[in-house]
Scaffold this motif. Structure first.
Motif, PDB file in Angstrom:
ATOM      1  N   GLY A 192       0.946  -1.179   0.036  1.00 17.35           N
ATOM      2  CA  GLY A 192       0.105  -0.012   0.029  1.00 17.35           C
ATOM      3  C   GLY A 192       0.881   1.297   0.040  1.00 17.35           C
ATOM      4  O   GLY A 192       0.333   2.452  -0.234  1.00 17.35           O
ATOM      5  N   LEU A 193       2.076   1.196   0.118  1.00 18.07           N
ATOM      6  CA  LEU A 193       2.926   2.077   0.264  1.00 18.07           C
ATOM      7  C   LEU A 193       4.074   2.343  -0.645  1.00 18.07           C
ATOM      8  O   LEU A 193       4.421   3.318  -1.446  1.00 18.07           O
ATOM      9  CB  LEU A 193       3.601   2.390   1.558  1.00 18.07           C
ATOM     10  N   THR A 194       4.735   1.005  -0.615  1.00 19.26           N
ATOM     11  CA  THR A 194       5.898   1.161  -1.662  1.00 19.26           C
ATOM     12  C   THR A 194       5.427   0.714  -3.113  1.00 19.26           C
ATOM     13  O   THR A 194       4.394   0.475  -3.378  1.00 19.26           O
ATOM     14  CB  THR A 194       7.066   0.029  -1.198  1.00 19.26           C
ATOM     15  N   ASP A 195       6.549   0.547  -4.012  1.00 24.02           N
ATOM     16  CA  ASP A 195       6.123   0.060  -5.387  1.00 24.02           C
ATOM     17  C   ASP A 195       5.776  -1.355  -5.299  1.00 24.02           C
ATOM     18  O   ASP A 195       5.913  -2.183  -4.400  1.00 24.02           O
ATOM     19  CB  ASP A 195       7.272   0.247  -6.449  1.00 24.02           C
ATOM     20  N   SER A 196       4.675  -1.679  -6.053  1.00 21.94           N
ATOM     21  CA  SER A 196       4.060  -2.960  -6.225  1.00 21.94           C
ATOM     22  C   SER A 196       4.697  -3.992  -7.291  1.00 21.94           C
ATOM     23  O   SER A 196       5.524  -3.435  -8.108  1.00 21.94           O
ATOM     24  CB  SER A 196       2.509  -2.648  -6.612  1.00 21.94           C
ATOM     25  N   THR A 197       4.608  -5.161  -6.853  1.00 21.47           N
ATOM     26  CA  THR A 197       5.079  -6.119  -7.878  1.00 21.47           C
ATOM     27  C   THR A 197       3.836  -7.223  -8.241  1.00 21.47           C
ATOM     28  O   THR A 197       3.347  -7.600  -7.385  1.00 21.47           O
ATOM     29  CB  THR A 197       6.265  -7.015  -7.291  1.00 21.47           C
ATOM     30  N   PHE A 198       4.164  -7.296  -9.757  1.00 19.33           N
ATOM     31  CA  PHE A 198       3.080  -8.406 -10.186  1.00 19.33           C
ATOM     32  C   PHE A 198       3.341  -9.599  -9.778  1.00 19.33           C
ATOM     33  O   PHE A 198       4.628 -10.135 -10.345  1.00 19.33           O
ATOM     34  CB  PHE A 198       2.877  -7.902 -11.748  1.00 19.33           C
ATOM     35  N   VAL A 199       2.607 -10.422  -9.217  1.00 13.53           N
ATOM     36  CA  VAL A 199       2.973 -11.720  -8.837  1.00 13.53           C
ATOM     37  C   VAL A 199       1.898 -12.687  -9.428  1.00 13.53           C
ATOM     38  O   VAL A 199       2.045 -14.035  -9.229  1.00 13.53           O
ATOM     39  CB  VAL A 199       2.905 -12.093  -7.406  1.00 13.53           C
ATOM     40  N   GLY A 200       0.966 -12.184 -10.154  1.00 12.47           N
ATOM     41  CA  GLY A 200      -0.017 -13.218 -10.722  1.00 12.47           C
ATOM     42  C   GLY A 200      -1.146 -13.783  -9.902  1.00 12.47           C
ATOM     43  O   GLY A 200      -1.414 -13.170  -8.977  1.00 12.47           O
ATOM     44  N   PHE A 201      -1.271 -15.109 -10.154  1.00  8.39           N
ATOM     45  CA  PHE A 201      -2.112 -15.730  -8.995  1.00  8.39           C
ATOM     46  C   PHE A 201      -1.389 -16.601  -7.768  1.00  8.39           C
ATOM     47  O   PHE A 201      -1.843 -17.406  -7.198  1.00  8.39           O
ATOM     48  CB  PHE A 201      -2.611 -16.972  -9.687  1.00  8.39           C
ATOM     49  N   ASP A 202       0.031 -16.018  -7.417  1.00  7.70           N
ATOM     50  CA  ASP A 202       0.713 -16.389  -6.400  1.00  7.70           C
ATOM     51  C   ASP A 202       0.030 -16.114  -4.979  1.00  7.70           C
ATOM     52  O   ASP A 202      -0.233 -17.163  -4.263  1.00  7.70           O
ATOM     53  CB  ASP A 202       2.052 -15.792  -6.383  1.00  7.70           C
ATOM     54  N   ASN A 203      -0.840 -15.130  -4.872  1.00  5.33           N
ATOM     55  CA  ASN A 203      -1.189 -14.619  -3.966  1.00  5.33           C
ATOM     56  C   ASN A 203      -2.541 -15.633  -3.786  1.00  5.33           C
ATOM     57  O   ASN A 203      -2.663 -16.091  -2.433  1.00  5.33           O
ATOM     58  CB  ASN A 203      -2.157 -13.360  -3.893  1.00  5.33           C
ATOM     59  N   PHE A 204      -3.262 -16.266  -4.676  1.00  6.93           N
ATOM     60  CA  PHE A 204      -4.284 -16.900  -4.436  1.00  6.93           C
ATOM     61  C   PHE A 204      -3.722 -18.408  -4.167  1.00  6.93           C
ATOM     62  O   PHE A 204      -4.285 -19.265  -3.238  1.00  6.93           O
ATOM     63  CB  PHE A 204      -5.035 -17.306  -5.788  1.00  6.93           C
ATOM     64  N   VAL A 205      -2.650 -18.955  -4.677  1.00 10.58           N
ATOM     65  CA  VAL A 205      -2.158 -20.132  -4.157  1.00 10.58           C
ATOM     66  C   VAL A 205      -1.562 -20.109  -2.789  1.00 10.58           C
ATOM     67  O   VAL A 205      -1.966 -21.138  -2.200  1.00 10.58           O
ATOM     68  CB  VAL A 205      -0.621 -20.491  -5.212  1.00 10.58           C
ATOM     69  N   SER A 206      -1.033 -19.166  -2.198  1.00 10.90           N
ATOM     70  CA  SER A 206      -0.674 -18.920  -1.018  1.00 10.90           C
ATOM     71  C   SER A 206      -1.888 -19.105   0.083  1.00 10.90           C
ATOM     72  O   SER A 206      -1.785 -19.478   0.912  1.00 10.90           O
ATOM     73  CB  SER A 206       0.292 -17.839  -0.816  1.00 10.90           C
ATOM     74  N   ALA A 207      -3.134 -18.321  -0.559  1.00  8.29           N
ATOM     75  CA  ALA A 207      -4.041 -18.456   0.425  1.00  8.29           C
ATOM     76  C   ALA A 207      -4.893 -19.807   0.479  1.00  8.29           C
ATOM     77  O   ALA A 207      -5.112 -20.195   1.523  1.00  8.29           O
ATOM     78  CB  ALA A 207      -5.222 -17.383  -0.392  1.00  8.29           C
ATOM     79  N   PHE A 208      -4.484 -20.443  -0.616  1.00  6.50           N
ATOM     80  CA  PHE A 208      -5.232 -21.891  -0.445  1.00  6.50           C
ATOM     81  C   PHE A 208      -4.380 -22.772   0.341  1.00  6.50           C
ATOM     82  O   PHE A 208      -4.886 -23.780   0.855  1.00  6.50           O
ATOM     83  CB  PHE A 208      -5.447 -22.564  -1.955  1.00  6.50           C
ATOM     84  N   GLN A 209      -3.231 -22.335   0.399  1.00  4.97           N
ATOM     85  CA  GLN A 209      -2.278 -23.266   1.195  1.00  4.97           C
ATOM     86  C   GLN A 209      -2.109 -22.489   2.810  1.00  4.97           C
ATOM     87  O   GLN A 209      -1.202 -23.335   3.509  1.00  4.97           O
ATOM     88  CB  GLN A 209      -0.824 -23.250   0.602  1.00  4.97           C
ATOM     89  N   ASP A 210      -2.797 -21.481   2.882  1.00  3.18           N
ATOM     90  CA  ASP A 210      -2.617 -20.941   4.270  1.00  3.18           C
ATOM     91  C   ASP A 210      -3.493 -21.616   5.285  1.00  3.18           C
ATOM     92  O   ASP A 210      -4.925 -21.462   5.182  1.00  3.18           O
ATOM     93  CB  ASP A 210      -3.005 -19.315   4.342  1.00  3.18           C
TER      94      ASP A 210
END
Length: 313
Positions: free
Chosen positions: A60-78
């Motif tokens: 929300g503050l620094t520059d963002s990085t495009f990671v594709g669907f990695d966040n969704f993969v991490s969420a399903f493994q969280d």
């Protein structure tokens, strides 16, 4: 002369119709554009942005990085996501059912028992909805307090001594202790909604049923319930969505504790984005997208398995 007067009348009628059409267009413009514009800016556009943010690694503050669907993969493994969803499921199984059943019972008693105090009872039932969620949560926090809470004092009168037992501080009781304040805060509104729906039912139906010897339970399940079912269906949908999305009550009472025993998906998402330890807007948005899919799925399941039409009279 004879042809001029009708022509003038036709012109004046056309002018009047044009003026009325213009006024109607201006009214519709003023009535529709502001709320629709507010919906676009405050609701639809942020939701679309959330889809984009869910594909980023961004605090929300620094520059963002495009990671594709990695966040969704991490969420399903969280495991914390699944734990929070499990807590949501438990609350969803109890809160909407209890609110609907208690509200239906109170509404039926108000409308069919002929109590003189019905007007006062409606105000009394609706009172918790006047209070904010913060006030309701703080009120129940005092009730559950182990040192001077009302609940422990009432139990002590029955011979059950639970001094210094904190209902919200024990992993065995914390999650279940969230249900009463949630139900208490919602029953009044739906009791009034159901009562108004029941008052719209013609009295002649009940009179005919009583002539046939039908008792209160028969009239309730054979007349009242089928006729108010569309209202009950919509109310149940609102309650399910509110239980899945809501987290304010949990935030104030336990903040997900103790040891995550009351963590729910809305609160987990909030802490990911705005908590003291994490500021991961991208991952929080991915969790929000999963919650959105769950809400849509719940709505589709309700449309499939819950009758959409009530009995007409």
């Amino acid at each position: 002369m004879s042809t001029t007067v009708p022509a003038k009348r036709t012109a004046m009628q056309k002018l009047g119709l044009d003026k009325a059409a213009t006024q109607k267009a201006i009214f519709l413009l003023l009535a529709i554009v502001p709320p629709f514009g507010g919906y676009l800016v405050l609701t639809l556009f942020p939701n679309i942005l959330s889809v984009y943010y869910s594909l980023l690694d961004w605090d929300g503050l620094t520059d963002s990085t495009f990671v594709g669907f990695d966040n969704f993969v991490s969420a399903f493994q969280d495991p914390f996501v699944w734990r929070a969803l499990w807590h949501n499921l438990l609350l969803m199984l109890f809160i909407p059912v209890l609110v609907v059943l208690i509200s239906l019972l109170l509404a039926y008693l108000i409308t069919n028992k002929g109590y003189k105090e019905s007007g006062f009872l409606k105000i009394l039932f609706f009172f918790p909805n006047v209070l904010s969620t913060v006030v309701v949560a703080l009120l129940w926090a005092f009730i559950y307090d182990g040192s001077y809470g009302l609940l422990n004092e009432l139990l002590s009168l029955t011979g059950l001594n639970l001094d210094n037992f904190y209902w919200l501080g024990d992993e065995r009781t914390a999650l279940w202790a969230l249900i009463p304040p949630w139900v208490w805060g919602g029953v009044g509104l739906y009791a009034i909604v159901f009562a108004n729906a029941m008052m719209a039912i013609p009295k002649s139906l009940y009179e005919a049923a009583m002539l046939e010897g039908a008792g209160h339970m028969t009239r309730l399940f054979k007349i009242t319930m089928p006729l108010v079912m569309p209202v009950v269906r919509v109310s149940a949908l609102f309650l399910i969505v509110g239980t899945l999305k809501g987290f304010e009550m949990v935030l104030i009472l336990t903040n997900g504790g103790p040891s995550g025993a009351t963590d729910i998906i809305g609160l987990y998402m909030f802490n990911l984005a705005f908590g003291n330890e994490y500021h991961n807007y991208g991952y929080a948005s991915a969790v929000g997208m999963i919650l959105f899919v769950i809400l849509v799925t719940a709505k589709l399941l309700m449309d499939k398995f819950v009758p959409n039409r009530g009995v007409e009279f």
